[in-house]
Design a protein around this motif. Structure first.
Motif, PDB file in Angstrom:
ATOM      1  N   ALA A   1       0.841  -1.209   0.000  1.00 49.94           N
ATOM      2  CA  ALA A   1       0.000   0.000   0.000  1.00 49.94           C
ATOM      3  C   ALA A   1       0.872   1.254   0.000  1.00 49.94           C
ATOM      4  CB  ALA A   1      -0.875  -0.010   1.233  1.00 49.94           C
ATOM      5  N   LYS A   2       0.316   2.342  -0.541  1.00 54.48           N
ATOM      6  CA  LYS A   2       0.980   3.650  -0.460  1.00 54.48           C
ATOM      7  C   LYS A   2       0.020   4.696   0.113  1.00 54.48           C
ATOM      8  CE  LYS A   2       2.060   3.467  -4.905  1.00 54.48           C
ATOM      9  NZ  LYS A   2       2.608   3.741  -6.255  1.00 54.48           N
ATOM     10  N   ILE A   3      -1.223   4.293   0.308  1.00 58.86           N
ATOM     11  CA  ILE A   3      -2.290   5.237   0.695  1.00 58.86           C
ATOM     12  C   ILE A   3      -3.072   4.668   1.874  1.00 58.86           C
ATOM     13  CG2 ILE A   3      -4.510   6.196  -0.110  1.00 58.86           C
ATOM     14  CD1 ILE A   3      -3.297   6.142  -2.977  1.00 58.86           C
ATOM     15  N   TYR A   4      -3.431   5.549   2.802  1.00 61.10           N
ATOM     16  CA  TYR A   4      -4.406   5.118   3.828  1.00 61.10           C
ATOM     17  C   TYR A   4      -5.602   6.059   3.778  1.00 61.10           C
ATOM     18  CZ  TYR A   4      -2.917   8.832   7.139  1.00 61.10           C
ATOM     19  OH  TYR A   4      -2.635  10.051   7.754  1.00 61.10           O
ATOM     20  N   SER A   5      -6.792   5.460   3.923  1.00 60.74           N
ATOM     21  CA  SER A   5      -8.044   6.217   3.772  1.00 60.74           C
ATOM     22  C   SER A   5      -8.950   5.954   4.973  1.00 60.74           C
ATOM     23  CB  SER A   5      -8.796   5.755   2.504  1.00 60.74           C
ATOM     24  OG  SER A   5      -7.938   5.769   1.378  1.00 60.74           O
ATOM     25  N   LEU A   6      -9.119   6.960   5.817  1.00 62.27           N
ATOM     26  CA  LEU A   6     -10.134   6.871   6.895  1.00 62.27           C
ATOM     27  C   LEU A   6     -10.380   8.274   7.414  1.00 62.27           C
ATOM     28  CD1 LEU A   6      -8.706   5.389  10.245  1.00 62.27           C
ATOM     29  CD2 LEU A   6      -7.364   6.729   8.617  1.00 62.27           C
ATOM     30  N   ASN A   7     -11.470   8.420   8.173  1.00 58.58           N
ATOM     31  CA  ASN A   7     -11.856   9.735   8.675  1.00 58.58           C
ATOM     32  C   ASN A   7     -11.105  10.024   9.975  1.00 58.58           C
ATOM     33  OD1 ASN A   7     -13.045  11.987   9.803  1.00 58.58           O
ATOM     34  ND2 ASN A   7     -15.128  11.424   9.168  1.00 58.58           N
ATOM     35  N   GLU A   8     -10.015  10.757   9.884  1.00 62.79           N
ATOM     36  CA  GLU A   8      -9.159  11.006  11.047  1.00 62.79           C
ATOM     37  C   GLU A   8      -9.802  11.934  12.066  1.00 62.79           C
ATOM     38  OE1 GLU A   8      -5.194  10.979   8.384  1.00 62.79           O
ATOM     39  OE2 GLU A   8      -4.819  10.812  10.530  1.00 62.79           O
ATOM     40  N   GLY A   9     -10.943  12.499  11.696  1.00 58.06           N
ATOM     41  CA  GLY A   9     -11.681  13.325  12.652  1.00 58.06           C
ATOM     42  C   GLY A   9     -12.213  12.499  13.816  1.00 58.06           C
ATOM     43  N   ASN A  10     -12.252  11.174  13.625  1.00 55.00           N
ATOM     44  CA  ASN A  10     -12.770  10.296  14.695  1.00 55.00           C
ATOM     45  C   ASN A  10     -11.651   9.753  15.582  1.00 55.00           C
ATOM     46  OD1 ASN A  10     -15.403  10.593  13.715  1.00 55.00           O
ATOM     47  ND2 ASN A  10     -15.100   8.955  12.207  1.00 55.00           N
ATOM     48  N   TYR A  11     -10.431  10.295  15.413  1.00 46.41           N
ATOM     49  CA  TYR A  11      -9.242   9.754  16.099  1.00 46.41           C
ATOM     50  C   TYR A  11      -9.501   9.504  17.581  1.00 46.41           C
ATOM     51  CZ  TYR A  11      -4.447   9.517  17.938  1.00 46.41           C
ATOM     52  OH  TYR A  11      -3.289   9.120  18.569  1.00 46.41           O
ATOM     53  N   LYS A  12     -10.100  10.427  18.265  1.00 50.13           N
ATOM     54  CA  LYS A  12     -10.200  10.288  19.740  1.00 50.13           C
ATOM     55  C   LYS A  12     -11.058   9.086  20.149  1.00 50.13           C
ATOM     56  CE  LYS A  12     -12.895  13.031  22.163  1.00 50.13           C
ATOM     57  NZ  LYS A  12     -13.606  14.190  22.759  1.00 50.13           N
ATOM     58  N   TYR A  13     -11.896   8.575  19.232  1.00 51.05           N
ATOM     59  CA  TYR A  13     -12.797   7.459  19.569  1.00 51.05           C
ATOM     60  C   TYR A  13     -12.214   6.103  19.171  1.00 51.05           C
ATOM     61  CZ  TYR A  13     -15.896  11.505  19.663  1.00 51.05           C
ATOM     62  OH  TYR A  13     -16.442  12.738  19.916  1.00 51.05           O
ATOM     63  N   TRP A  14     -11.028   6.117  18.512  1.00 45.81           N
ATOM     64  CA  TRP A  14     -10.523   4.857  17.949  1.00 45.81           C
ATOM     65  C   TRP A  14      -9.986   3.892  19.009  1.00 45.81           C
ATOM     66  CZ3 TRP A  14      -6.817   7.192  13.705  1.00 45.81           C
ATOM     67  CH2 TRP A  14      -7.586   7.690  12.642  1.00 45.81           C
ATOM     68  N   HIS A  15      -9.920   2.625  18.588  1.00 48.14           N
ATOM     69  CA  HIS A  15      -9.211   1.550  19.293  1.00 48.14           C
ATOM     70  C   HIS A  15      -7.733   1.969  19.399  1.00 48.14           C
ATOM     71  CE1 HIS A  15      -7.172  -2.359  19.598  1.00 48.14           C
ATOM     72  NE2 HIS A  15      -8.318  -2.965  19.739  1.00 48.14           N
ATOM     73  N   PRO A  16      -7.084   1.746  20.548  1.00 52.45           N
ATOM     74  CA  PRO A  16      -5.671   2.142  20.680  1.00 52.45           C
ATOM     75  C   PRO A  16      -4.757   1.504  19.635  1.00 52.45           C
ATOM     76  CG  PRO A  16      -6.399   0.844  22.579  1.00 52.45           C
ATOM     77  CD  PRO A  16      -7.611   1.140  21.784  1.00 52.45           C
ATOM     78  N   GLY A  17      -5.100   0.292  19.214  1.00 58.96           N
ATOM     79  CA  GLY A  17      -4.269  -0.361  18.191  1.00 58.96           C
ATOM     80  C   GLY A  17      -4.342   0.374  16.860  1.00 58.96           C
ATOM     81  N   LEU A  18      -5.514   0.926  16.548  1.00 60.57           N
ATOM     82  CA  LEU A  18      -5.655   1.673  15.294  1.00 60.57           C
ATOM     83  C   LEU A  18      -4.868   2.977  15.382  1.00 60.57           C
ATOM     84  CD1 LEU A  18      -6.856   2.144  12.481  1.00 60.57           C
ATOM     85  CD2 LEU A  18      -8.946   2.985  13.578  1.00 60.57           C
ATOM     86  N   LYS A  19      -4.922   3.609  16.546  1.00 59.97           N
ATOM     87  CA  LYS A  19      -4.146   4.857  16.722  1.00 59.97           C
ATOM     88  C   LYS A  19      -2.667   4.590  16.466  1.00 59.97           C
ATOM     89  CE  LYS A  19      -7.220   7.137  20.064  1.00 59.97           C
ATOM     90  NZ  LYS A  19      -7.380   7.661  21.439  1.00 59.97           N
ATOM     91  N   LYS A  20      -2.169   3.467  17.008  1.00 62.78           N
ATOM     92  CA  LYS A  20      -0.739   3.144  16.816  1.00 62.78           C
ATOM     93  C   LYS A  20      -0.455   2.805  15.354  1.00 62.78           C
ATOM     94  CE  LYS A  20       0.503   1.840  21.513  1.00 62.78           C
ATOM     95  NZ  LYS A  20       0.997   0.768  22.423  1.00 62.78           N
ATOM     96  N   TYR A  21      -1.420   2.119  14.698  1.00 65.86           N
ATOM     97  CA  TYR A  21      -1.199   1.775  13.296  1.00 65.86           C
ATOM     98  C   TYR A  21      -1.091   3.032  12.430  1.00 65.86           C
ATOM     99  CZ  TYR A  21      -2.039   0.322   8.515  1.00 65.86           C
ATOM    100  OH  TYR A  21      -1.921   0.154   7.149  1.00 65.86           O
ATOM    101  N   ILE A  22      -1.984   3.999  12.667  1.00 68.06           N
ATOM    102  CA  ILE A  22      -1.963   5.211  11.841  1.00 68.06           C
ATOM    103  C   ILE A  22      -0.670   5.991  12.075  1.00 68.06           C
ATOM    104  CG2 ILE A  22      -3.104   7.426  11.384  1.00 68.06           C
ATOM    105  CD1 ILE A  22      -4.534   4.902  10.206  1.00 68.06           C
ATOM    106  N   LYS A  23      -0.198   6.021  13.329  1.00 63.96           N
ATOM    107  CA  LYS A  23       1.111   6.676  13.587  1.00 63.96           C
ATOM    108  C   LYS A  23       2.222   5.941  12.840  1.00 63.96           C
ATOM    109  CE  LYS A  23      -0.508   9.935  15.981  1.00 63.96           C
ATOM    110  NZ  LYS A  23      -0.821  11.064  15.068  1.00 63.96           N
ATOM    111  N   TYR A  24       2.100   4.593  12.780  1.00 62.32           N
ATOM    112  CA  TYR A  24       3.101   3.770  12.082  1.00 62.32           C
ATOM    113  C   TYR A  24       3.153   4.121  10.590  1.00 62.32           C
ATOM    114  CZ  TYR A  24       5.092  -0.443   9.912  1.00 62.32           C
ATOM    115  OH  TYR A  24       5.848  -1.319   9.137  1.00 62.32           O
ATOM    116  N   VAL A  25       2.011   4.223   9.947  1.00 61.66           N
ATOM    117  CA  VAL A  25       2.019   4.473   8.495  1.00 61.66           C
ATOM    118  C   VAL A  25       2.370   5.930   8.180  1.00 61.66           C
ATOM    119  CG1 VAL A  25       0.371   2.619   7.936  1.00 61.66           C
ATOM    120  CG2 VAL A  25      -0.482   4.944   8.304  1.00 61.66           C
ATOM    121  N   GLN A  26       2.312   6.791   9.208  1.00 54.66           N
ATOM    122  CA  GLN A  26       2.723   8.196   8.983  1.00 54.66           C
ATOM    123  C   GLN A  26       4.231   8.374   9.215  1.00 54.66           C
ATOM    124  OE1 GLN A  26       0.122  10.034  11.844  1.00 54.66           O
ATOM    125  NE2 GLN A  26      -1.514  10.424  10.336  1.00 54.66           N
TER     126      GLN A  26
END
Ligand code: P6P
Length: 343
Positions: A206-231
């Motif tokens: 993959a080269k792209i990630y697509s999700l609504n980051e406006g919902n960040y505060k409500y996410w599962h902690p694992g998803l938060k870490k994943y998005i930091k990883y791909v950034q």
């Protein structure tokens, strides 16, 4: 890869059916009927922005027909185009709470059609691409009798075919009948869908990630870490992904199918089941992306293995390039979440 030979959708489907001696040609006819509805919807979608300019009253258009909301127009167009071909025993639509019976005067067929007539229609006002998504099953109840909810509530694994039409800078129909994924571009000059992508494969990386980051505060902690990883990047050549999210599932997934990427609509503290619908958004898209070499999970299991409980049930979805879905799955599993956070 882009196709070079002149091939219409109808011929492509028929060629696919020739490889199966037992095929009756019904699926070809069903998909052809669908493509007709898609052409009509495409016409309406592409002139939607002109309603005010051309002076449509908002009640009646120049043909004297009622101007409906586009998603209801698309729903009506699909049900009217599909209810008399003799191929279906029942339909279901995002726009109807209950299943849609085939009128008694028409022959009852062996297939089931489930669809989202116009996903993302709120984006029409800002000229962002939207789409129709469809899913086709064999019926499981007795031939010749009216179809039932049981015919509709089948696992995604049981799909016979699935596809979407994306109404964007051009109108593209993408479908799979279980033998690869193929894309067709509508030539408005003579109203034919011409093969434009043969045997589509989603890039594994993959080269792209697509999700609504406006919902960040409500996410599962694992998803938060994943998005930091791909950034992030590392000294072994890993580069940050690009963030691309238009808020239209069909447009986002179509782009990721071609460029490589992951689309995520997760469960979160506000939406414990996510937002997107299993039967007419996630299952068809999962069938397509898996046929193109990608993966689609709900965070725990394959989307296609989920046992449906209701027609409009929502599921979380992580869908796209294999490497990205593998990685997000790793982050989700790694996080020990406290019970109230368990999603
Ligand atoms: P959000 C459009 O309304 C839709 O159903 C999908 O097409 C799209 O991916 C999603 O919702 C966008 O939702 O909450 O990010 O606006």
């Amino acid at each position: 890869m882009p196709a070079t030979r002149f091939m219409t959708l109808q011929r492509h489907i028929l060629e696919g059916e020739k490889r199966h001696p037992e095929a009756t040609g019904e699926l070809s006819a069903l998909l052809s009927d669908l493509s007709l509805a898609a052409k009509i919807i495409s016409l309406e979608v592409n002139k939607a922005g002109l309603v005010d300019i051309l002076g449509f009253t908002g009640e009646n258009n120049i043909h004297g027909e009622n101007v409906k909301k586009l998603d209801m127009f698309a729903h009506d167009m699909l049900t009217r185009a599909m209810d008399h071909g003799g191929h279906l025993c029942v339909m279901a639509s995002e726009e109807e709470e209950e299943i849609i019976h085939i009128p008694k005067k028409h022959q009852i067929g062996k297939y089931v059609l489930i669809f989202d007539p116009l996903d993302g229609s709120s984006n029409i006002d800002v000229n962002i691409s939207i789409g129709t998504i469809f899913s086709i099953y064999h019926r499981v109840t007795a031939q010749g009798t009216p179809g039932t909810l049981r015919d509709c509530l089948q696992k995604g694994l049981k799909q016979v075919a699935a596809g979407y039409i994306v109404y964007g800078s051009s109108t593209i129909l993408v479908y799979t009948a279980g033998e690869g994924v193929h894309g067709f571009t509508l030539d408005p000059a003579f109203g034919e869908f011409l093969l434009s992508y043969e045997d589509m494969k989603i890039p594994e990386k993959a080269k792209i990630y697509s999700l609504n980051e406006g919902n960040y505060k409500y996410w599962h902690p694992g998803l938060k870490k994943y998005i930091k990883y791909v950034q992030d990047a590392d000294n072994r050549g890993r580069e940050p992904y690009s963030a691309r999210y238009v808020g239209s599932m069909v447009a986002d997934i179509h782009r990721n199918l071609i460029y490589g990427g992951i689309f995520i609509y997760p469960a979160d503290k506000r939406n414990p089941k996510g937002k997107l619908r299993l039967m007419y958004e996630c299952n068809p898209m999962a069938f397509i992306i898996e046929q193109a070499g990608g993966r689609a999970i709900d965070g725990n299991k394959r989307i296609l293995e989920i046992n449906p409980e209701s027609l409009h049930q929502r599921v979380p979805i992580y869908i796209g390039s294999k490497d990205a879905v593998d990685k997000v799955e790793e982050f989700l599993r790694a996080e020990e979440v406290i019970p109230e956070m368990r999603i």
